[in-house]
Design an enzyme around this catalytic site. Sequence first.
Site, PDB file in Angstrom:
ATOM      1  CB  ILE A 189      15.299 -12.622  51.368  1.00  0.00           C
ATOM      2  CG1 ILE A 189      16.300 -13.688  51.830  1.00  0.00           C
ATOM      3  CG2 ILE A 189      14.944 -11.700  52.514  1.00  0.00           C
ATOM      4  CD1 ILE A 189      17.579 -13.107  52.418  1.00  0.00           C
ATOM      5  CG  ASP A 190      13.366 -12.066  45.864  1.00  0.00           C
ATOM      6  OD1 ASP A 190      12.327 -12.633  46.257  1.00  0.00           O
ATOM      7  OD2 ASP A 190      13.381 -10.907  45.416  1.00  0.00           O
ATOM      8  CE  LYS A 191      19.377 -19.303  42.324  1.00  0.00           C
ATOM      9  NZ  LYS A 191      19.390 -19.616  40.883  1.00  0.00           N
TER      10      LYS A 191
END
Length: 300
Positions: free
Chosen positions: A134-136
Amino acid sequence: MEQINVTIKDEKGRIDKVLSERVSYSRSQIQLWLKEQMVTVNGEVVRSNYKVKNGDEVEIKIPEPVELVIEAEDIPLTVVYEDQDVAVIDKPQGMVVHPAAGHANGTLVNALMYHIKDLSSINGVIRPGIVHRIDKDTSGLLMVAKNDKAHESLAEQLKEKTSVRKYLALVHGEIGHDKGEIDAPIGRSKADRKMQDVIENGKPAVTHFEVVERFKDYTLIELQLETGRTHQIRVHMKYIGHPVAGDPLYGPRRTLKGNGQFLHAKTLGFVHPTTGEYMEFNSPIPEVFEKTLEQLRNNH
């Protein structure tokens, strides 16, 4: 460098499947070597989907093991569940999942290597145990594989769309209908290589959403992914005119202040690789997300 030679006799089908049944390496590992052009058939490089023929001479060059150079770091980590095969981690907003250019330290992988000693090796030294990302600045749940068998099972569930991944997102605008499905292919943006976009020849991408709560100028929605393309939710919501609030890449300049996009991976479900039991986990939304919803409710 070790070398394995295999002569195809009566076997039929894809080379990655056939080799995984003939040698003591997983199908995923063989696919990686095929991608890295370490496998040849009759002296020629082939792809994973090559169909073997009787008499084919297959040569596999096995590279020397690479010493793990990513450092384990004592970074606080919320382990929601762990057994001998899998772990479920609740990733905080702002943490990068695995090392990359500019992020050699402080990632989820650095923390995993400190807190969890056994991790699958399928994705190599940079991404041990990592099945999906999942994105930062997206918070929430991730499944982690502790051995290669578990990794293959979890990855197959993602591929076959049998795992459950539900997100909460706060988006711009008031969505009038209660449910929706976005079926639009995603690929790298031609305008900006750092971004993804809905493009004609992109990879298939499907997102389902349902309205949870409406506010003035904003809507809280629950989303469920069928596919897992890079930035999928963020790209799809922008595509239908309701970008995720706080999104610095795909959202408008005037947006809600937070720690990045208001997007949270709240539910994760999968079949356990060993027991066959379906397991599901839920994560509470971050404090900044909850406070923002309260403010919107008061304003509404």
